[in-house]
Design an enzyme around this catalytic site. Structure first.
Site, short mmCIF file in Angstrom:
data_model
loop_
_atom_site.label_atom_id
_atom_site.label_comp_id
_atom_site.label_asym_id
_atom_site.label_seq_id
_atom_site.Cartn_x
_atom_site.Cartn_y
_atom_site.Cartn_z
NE ARG A 164 -3.95 2.06 2.13
CZ ARG A 164 -4.39 2.84 3.10
NH1 ARG A 164 -3.94 2.70 4.33
NH2 ARG A 164 -5.30 3.76 2.86
CG HIS B 292 -1.13 5.52 -0.27
ND1 HIS B 292 -1.79 6.02 0.82
CD2 HIS B 292 -2.00 4.70 -0.89
CE1 HIS B 292 -3.02 5.51 0.86
NE2 HIS B 292 -3.16 4.71 -0.15
CG ASP B 293 6.63 7.00 -2.73
OD1 ASP B 293 6.54 8.24 -2.55
OD2 ASP B 293 7.68 6.45 -3.12
CB VAL C 209 1.04 11.48 -3.69
CG1 VAL C 209 1.02 12.96 -3.32
CG2 VAL C 209 -0.29 10.83 -3.31
N GLY D 205 4.82 11.06 -7.83
CA GLY D 205 5.74 10.06 -8.37
C GLY D 205 6.40 9.24 -7.27
CG ASP E 209 8.89 11.66 -4.63
OD1 ASP E 209 8.00 11.06 -3.98
OD2 ASP E 209 8.89 12.90 -4.77
CB SER F 34 6.99 12.52 -1.37
OG SER F 34 6.12 11.79 -2.20
CG ASN G 294 -0.67 8.87 3.29
OD1 ASN G 294 -1.01 7.91 2.60
ND2 ASN G 294 0.26 9.71 2.94
N PRO H 241 -7.45 7.90 -4.38
CG PRO H 241 -7.54 5.82 -5.44
CD PRO H 241 -6.59 6.91 -5.04
CG HIS I 54 -7.53 -3.88 -1.77
ND1 HIS I 54 -8.49 -3.01 -2.20
CD2 HIS I 54 -6.49 -3.11 -1.35
CE1 HIS I 54 -8.05 -1.75 -2.06
NE2 HIS I 54 -6.83 -1.79 -1.55
CB THR I 55 -5.20 -10.75 -2.56
OG1 THR I 55 -5.28 -12.12 -2.22
CG2 THR I 55 -3.72 -10.40 -2.67
CG ASP J 70 -8.91 -12.76 0.44
OD1 ASP J 70 -9.96 -13.38 0.74
OD2 ASP J 70 -8.02 -13.27 -0.26
C1 HEM Z 1 -8.36 1.29 -6.44
C2 HEM Z 1 -8.26 2.24 -5.54
C3 HEM Z 1 -7.89 1.98 -4.11
C4 HEM Z 1 -8.59 2.39 -3.03
C5 HEM Z 1 -9.84 3.23 -3.02
C6 HEM Z 1 -7.89 1.88 -1.86
C7 HEM Z 1 -8.25 2.13 -0.56
C8 HEM Z 1 -7.76 1.47 0.53
C9 HEM Z 1 -8.23 1.63 1.88
C10 HEM Z 1 -9.29 2.63 2.32
C11 HEM Z 1 -7.56 0.75 2.66
C12 HEM Z 1 -7.77 0.48 4.14
C13 HEM Z 1 -7.04 1.44 5.01
C14 HEM Z 1 -7.42 1.21 6.46
O1 HEM Z 1 -8.60 1.39 6.80
O2 HEM Z 1 -6.55 0.83 7.24
C15 HEM Z 1 -6.65 0.03 1.80
C16 HEM Z 1 -5.80 -0.96 2.23
C17 HEM Z 1 -4.83 -1.52 1.44
N1 HEM Z 1 -4.55 -1.19 0.12
FE1 HEM Z 1 -5.72 -0.08 -1.09
N2 HEM Z 1 -6.82 1.15 -2.27
C18 HEM Z 1 -6.76 1.19 -3.62
C19 HEM Z 1 -5.79 0.64 -4.42
C20 HEM Z 1 -4.69 -0.03 -3.93
C21 HEM Z 1 -3.52 -0.37 -4.70
C22 HEM Z 1 -3.30 0.01 -6.16
C23 HEM Z 1 -2.69 -1.06 -3.88
C24 HEM Z 1 -1.32 -1.61 -4.17
C25 HEM Z 1 -0.90 -2.00 -5.36
C26 HEM Z 1 -3.34 -1.16 -2.60
C27 HEM Z 1 -2.87 -1.86 -1.53
C28 HEM Z 1 -3.51 -1.95 -0.30
C29 HEM Z 1 -3.09 -2.84 0.77
C30 HEM Z 1 -2.01 -3.90 0.69
C31 HEM Z 1 -3.91 -2.56 1.86
C32 HEM Z 1 -3.84 -3.18 3.26
C33 HEM Z 1 -2.96 -2.30 4.12
C34 HEM Z 1 -2.80 -2.77 5.56
O3 HEM Z 1 -2.97 -3.95 5.85
O4 HEM Z 1 -2.45 -1.92 6.40
N3 HEM Z 1 -4.54 -0.51 -2.66
N4 HEM Z 1 -6.78 0.50 0.53
C1 LIG Z 2 1.69 6.75 10.20
C2 LIG Z 2 1.47 8.19 10.40
O1 LIG Z 2 2.34 9.02 10.18
N1 LIG Z 2 0.27 8.50 10.83
C3 LIG Z 2 -0.10 9.85 11.13
C4 LIG Z 2 -1.36 10.24 10.39
O2 LIG Z 2 -1.80 11.49 10.78
C5 LIG Z 2 -2.08 11.65 12.18
C6 LIG Z 2 -2.58 13.05 12.45
O3 LIG Z 2 -3.21 13.63 11.38
C7 LIG Z 2 -0.82 11.38 12.98
O4 LIG Z 2 -1.12 11.45 14.37
C8 LIG Z 2 -0.28 9.99 12.64
O5 LIG Z 2 0.93 9.80 13.29
#
Ligand code: HEM
Ligand SMILES: CC(=O)N[C@H]1CO[C@H](CO)[C@@H](O)[C@@H]1O
Ligand SMILES: *[C@@H]1O[C@H](CO)[C@@H](O)[C@H](O)[C@H]1NC(C)=O
Ligand SMILES: *[C@@H]1O[C@H](CO)[C@@H](O)[C@H](O)[C@H]1NC(C)=O
Length: 326
Positions: free
Chosen positions: A64, A68-69, A72, A74, A76, A78, A96, A164, A194-195, A246
């Site tokens: 993830r 995100h890197d 936003v 590129g 890099d 950030s 984030n 997104p 998201h698997t 999943d």
């Molecule tokens: C299609 C648009 C996408 C949306 C709207 C989205 C949104 C989200 C959100 C809201 C979460 C849960 C965050 C939380 O509540 O802790 C999440 C988790 C995650 N996303 Fe996405 N995501 C997207 C695409 C991607 C892509 C492209 C990747 C990587 C190639 C990715 C990898 C992951 C992973 C691995 C998690 C689990 C993170 C964890 O266990 O902390 N996602 N995503």
């Molecule tokens: C991982 C991380 O840096 N989380 C930050 C997200 O933003 C909140 C406040 O907006 C910080 O308290 C977290 O440390």
């Protein structure tokens, strides 16, 4: 005549070699650290493995983080910069706030600095760690392209505008990936990340509590899955609670995410949206039937994502610590 042809041939070779040497300066390269930091891959893989051994959910956040890197500013690094009194960085943007895995990147960086100081960029560390996490949890292995430099700018406002939301429909998701030069297929393929990993109850609860429908649940959720989610996320919601993305194979990188989607077991609205739209649903069906198709396309899409807006050569720097610019 023959001489002329010969001259043309030589000219072609010269032109070709110019193009090739130009490319080595302007493109990522799988062998970028081959001589400057030969232990890079081994160190990264072993640090990622040690974290996953302690916590089987530790790998997914690295994937993830890579998304995100790259999405936003590129790829890099950030995303790793901490906010200062003057600047609210990406790390503190709303999407984030649930990012994890910063400690893993810091550990990799400190081990690398001990053996090849000032050589490996934080952006490249994220790219390799993401691949390691996928592979170590059962997914494909691939050779990561390297040579990214770290950026010096990180903006929470930009992250909020560009990432997104999980409440998006397919058209919105397609548009936000198009802005990165990625196709609708790439979007469906990369959503396959998201698997594994988890999402917070607070992110998804509106789908199964108080939804405007006869049973209070989003009709795109299977009723039994909705009931499971209610029991995993009891009210009042605990802001720290999370559920697997999943539900079937939560910690394995496989194609089951896609068969879940076809059974009404997409956790977030943005997951369920992939089957609601016939254009994106084609890819969901294809991947649910073929691990190879998913793994091959996923590898290619990760390489493509890893090229978005990269800084090369003298553009950018190699950070000494990943959380702050030099
Ligand atoms: C299609 C648009 C996408 C949306 C709207 C989205 C949104 C989200 C959100 C809201 C979460 C849960 C965050 C939380 O509540 O802790 C999440 C988790 C995650 N996303 Fe996405 N995501 C997207 C695409 C991607 C892509 C492209 C990747 C990587 C190639 C990715 C990898 C992951 C992973 C691995 C998690 C689990 C993170 C964890 O266990 O902390 N996602 N995503
Ligand atoms: C991982 C991380 O840096 N989380 C930050 C997200 O933003 C909140 C406040 O907006 C910080 O308290 C977290 O440390
Ligand atoms: C914050 O901004 C002020 C004025 O622009 C500058 O002097 C200072 O060094 C900055 N501080 C940090 C931590 O960037
Ligand atoms: C709930 O849905 C019904 C039917 O679609 C609609 O008429 C009604 O206005 C909705 N109520 C709310 C509060 O959105």
């Amino acid at each position: 005549m023959e001489l002329n042809l010969h001259k043309i041939k030589i000219l072609k070779i010269i032109l070709l070699s110019l193009v090739v040497s130009h490319e080595t300066l302007t493109k990522l390269d799988t062998r970028f650290y081959h001589s400057s930091c030969p232990s890079l891959q081994q160190i990264t893989a072993s640090v990622v493995a040690s974290y996953i051994q302690q916590d089987p959910t530790a790998g997914a956040p690295l994937v993830r983080m890579f998304f995100h890197d790259c999405a936003v500013n590129g790829c890099d690094a950030s995303v790793l910069i901490k906010s200062t009194p003057n600047n609210t960085a990406e790390r503190d943007a709303i999407p984030n706030q649930t990012l994890r895995g910063f400690d893993i990147v810091d550990e990799i960086k400190s081990q690398l600095e001990a053996v090849c100081p000032g050589i490996v960029s934080c952006a490249d560390i994220i790219a390799i760690a993401a691949k390691d996490a996928v592979f170590q949890q059962g997914g494909p292995d691939w050779i990561v392209e390297l040579g990214r430099k770290d950026g010096v700018v990180s903006s929470a406002a930009e992250a909020e505008a560009l990432l997104p939301s999980s409440h998006s429909n397919a058209a919105t998701l397609v548009a936000s990936f198009a802005a990165l030069g990625l196709t609708s297929r790439d979007m469906v393929t990369l959503s396959g990340a998201h698997t594994f990993g988890r999402a917070h109850c607070t992110e998804v609860a509106r789908r199964f509590y108080g939804y405007n429908s006869s049973n209070g649940m989003d009709p795109s959720l299977s009723v039994t899955y909705g009931q499971t989610l209610r029991s995993l996320c009891p009210q009042p919601l605990n802001p720290g609670s999370s559920v697997p993305l999943d539900p079937t194979t939560p910690n394995t990188f496989d194609e089951v995410y896609y068969s879940d989607l076809l059974q009404g077991k997409g956790l977030m609205s943005s997951d369920a949206a992939l089957v609601a739209d016939p254009h994106t649903a084609r890819y969901v069906t294809e991947y649910s039937q073929s691990t190879d198709a998913f793994f091959n396309r996923f590898t290619a899409a990760m390489l493509k994502l890893g090229r978005v807006g990269v800084k090369l050569g003298s553009d950018g720097e190699v950070r000494r610590i990943c959380s702050a610019v030099n």
